[in-house]
Scaffold this motif. Structure first.
Motif, short mmCIF file in Angstrom:
data_model
loop_
_atom_site.label_atom_id
_atom_site.label_comp_id
_atom_site.label_asym_id
_atom_site.label_seq_id
_atom_site.Cartn_x
_atom_site.Cartn_y
_atom_site.Cartn_z
N TYR A 96 0.83 -1.20 0.00
CA TYR A 96 0.00 0.00 0.00
C TYR A 96 0.87 1.25 0.00
O TYR A 96 0.55 2.24 -0.66
N ARG A 97 1.97 1.20 0.74
CA ARG A 97 2.87 2.35 0.78
C ARG A 97 3.45 2.64 -0.61
O ARG A 97 3.54 3.79 -1.04
N PHE A 100 0.69 4.11 -2.77
CA PHE A 100 0.44 5.51 -2.42
C PHE A 100 1.52 6.42 -2.99
O PHE A 100 1.25 7.51 -3.49
N THR A 104 1.02 9.40 -5.68
CA THR A 104 1.47 10.77 -5.45
C THR A 104 2.20 11.32 -6.66
O THR A 104 1.99 12.46 -7.08
N LEU A 119 -5.61 1.06 -3.26
CA LEU A 119 -5.96 2.43 -2.92
C LEU A 119 -7.46 2.58 -2.74
O LEU A 119 -7.93 3.25 -1.81
N TYR A 139 -7.41 9.56 -0.34
CA TYR A 139 -6.89 8.25 0.04
C TYR A 139 -6.19 8.36 1.39
O TYR A 139 -5.46 9.31 1.65
N GLU A 232 7.17 12.15 -1.98
CA GLU A 232 5.98 11.84 -1.18
C GLU A 232 6.26 12.04 0.31
O GLU A 232 5.40 12.50 1.06
N GLN A 376 -5.84 12.04 5.58
CA GLN A 376 -5.96 11.76 4.16
C GLN A 376 -5.31 12.83 3.30
O GLN A 376 -5.09 13.95 3.74
#
Length: 416
Positions: A96-97, A100, A104, A119, A139, A232, A376
């Motif tokens: 997930y990281r 994300f 970004t 996401l 998100y 990010e 978020q």
């Protein structure tokens, strides 16, 4: 481990403080009522150096706190759980990281199907009074990235790191019970007599969830496409700093109307200065303020003031001529005043006519912050497409209120 630079700064502060005490002790040993011109000049120079090095120490300690949450590596504590459960969870977090981070930089179009599904599973719509699944929201920021926001808030507002913080999964109004049973006492019961009744009276406060935003940040597509640095991580840290500054001001002096009610806003004055003390405080004032708080709260009590308040207090001495303020010579250990730690928060009012500039009490008992889990971030692609820019904004939901008002008192300067 403190850095070498921080260690040296702490040692320098201790040496300067020792020199100032030696000047004072020399005058006392000679039986003089005042310092000589040469001693006064040395004292003033040393005090200026002390102020400078103390500010440097605060900057380095703040940077150290922020640095602990800038790391991109996630350390998973413990070993393999049943059937590798912890490893699977760590793998999911990492996936997930990564998704994300890709979102970004490149938006939804840069994700593969698996990343897109990850996401969307952590997507929410933001509307008045609720957070629910939908298509017009943001998100959820990965957990370790959200911690960057929390740490930034602590670094920029000392109160946030000292008060009671509770985290809830939703933002619905939270009823918070209160009770003051200190006026009620037990009694001796005579033989064959009925026990008298004395009900417990409960009050109630309501904690909401105000939405704090970082405001909009625009980044160029060129910056997002280049891999020169971890954009990010940098971006979420900046969004967190902005939110942190806004929260810090409200936790100290918020009005309670459409924003949190600050700890100092309606706090009871434990001591009001004598006429003429519009920017000053005396040793006796601080002793009176300490003892205006019941001993039940003084065991875990702390002072809270702005840096300008500390500047005033540092010049005070007790009846034996000893400075009240004791600077810390160990990294991570706060300086003390009359034996209690000092929390510095520059959102607290500075010494001025009618201002409450110094507080004392059990901050954990005195104030509660309700934070909604799941900060978020939103990415706006179309709005600035003709500029070849992408917009970002972060938001976090939070409220705060005084809890046990008996646990905290303030020193208030007179009007004139």
């Amino acid at each position: 481990m403190p850095s070498t630079l921080l260690t040296r700064a702490l040692e320098r502060r201790a040496n300067i403080w020792s020199q100032m005490q030696e000047i004072q002790q020399r005058a006392e040993q000679d039986g003089r009522d005042s310092l000589t011109a040469e001693e006064r000049e040395k004292w003033d120079r040393a005090e200026a150096d002390l102020t400078e090095v103390s500010a440097d120490i605060e900057r380095m300690e703040r940077a150290a706190r922020l640095d602990t949450v800038r790391r991109d590596e996630v350390v998973v504590a413990g070993g393999r759980g049943p059937e590798g459960g912890e490893d699977r969870e760590a793998d999911q977090d990492a996936a997930y990281r990564d998704a994300f981070a890709t979102f970004t930089r490149r938006g939804m179009s840069g994700l593969d199907n698996e990343q897109r599904q990850l996401l969307m599973a952590h997507h929410s719509e933001v509307r008045a009074g609720a957070t629910s699944p939908g298509s017009a929201g943001g998100y959820f920021i990965p957990t370790e990235t959200l911690n960057k926001i929390t740490e930034a808030m602590k670094a920029y507002g000392g109160l946030m790191g000292a008060v009671n913080i509770i985290t809830t999964s939703s933002g619905n109004n939270l009823n918070w019970p209160t009770n003051d049973d200190t006026a009620n006492v037990g009694a001796i019961l005579a033989e064959n007599q009925q026990v008298t009744e004395q009900d417990v009276s409960l009050g109630q406060k309501t904690l909401g969830a105000y939405t704090y935003t970082s405001k909009l940040v625009r980044l160029s597509l060129q910056l997002l496409q280049d891999d020169v640095f971890n954009v990010e991580s940098w971006l979420t840290r900046k969004l967190g700093e902005r939110i942190g500054r806004a929260v810090a001001a409200h936790l100290a002096t918020g009005t309670g109307s459409s924003q949190p009610e600050g700890l100092f806003t309606n706090a009871t004055a434990g001591k009001t200065g004598a006429a003429g003390q519009v920017t000053s405080v005396t040793y006796d004032d601080l002793v009176d303020l300490q003892h205006s708080v019941d001993p039940a709260y003084r065991m875990n009590a702390k002072w809270a003031t702005a840096d300008q308040g500390i500047k005033v207090v540092r010049k005070l001495k007790d009846t034996q001529g000893r400075p009240l303020w004791e600077p810390s010579v160990q990294a991570g250990v706060p300086s003390t005043l009359l034996g209690s730690p000092v929390v510095i928060d520059n959102s607290i009012p500075v010494p001025a006519a009618g201002a409450a500039s110094i507080g004392f009490g059990d901050l954990q008992a005195a104030y509660v912050v309700r934070q909604v889990a799941g900060g978020q971030m939103m990415r706006l692609e179309e709005r600035y497409a003709d500029y070849l820019q992408v917009g970002f904004l972060g938001f976090l939901r939070l409220d705060g209120k005084p809890d046990d008002t008996a646990a905290f008192r303030v020193y208030k300067h007179p009007a004139t």
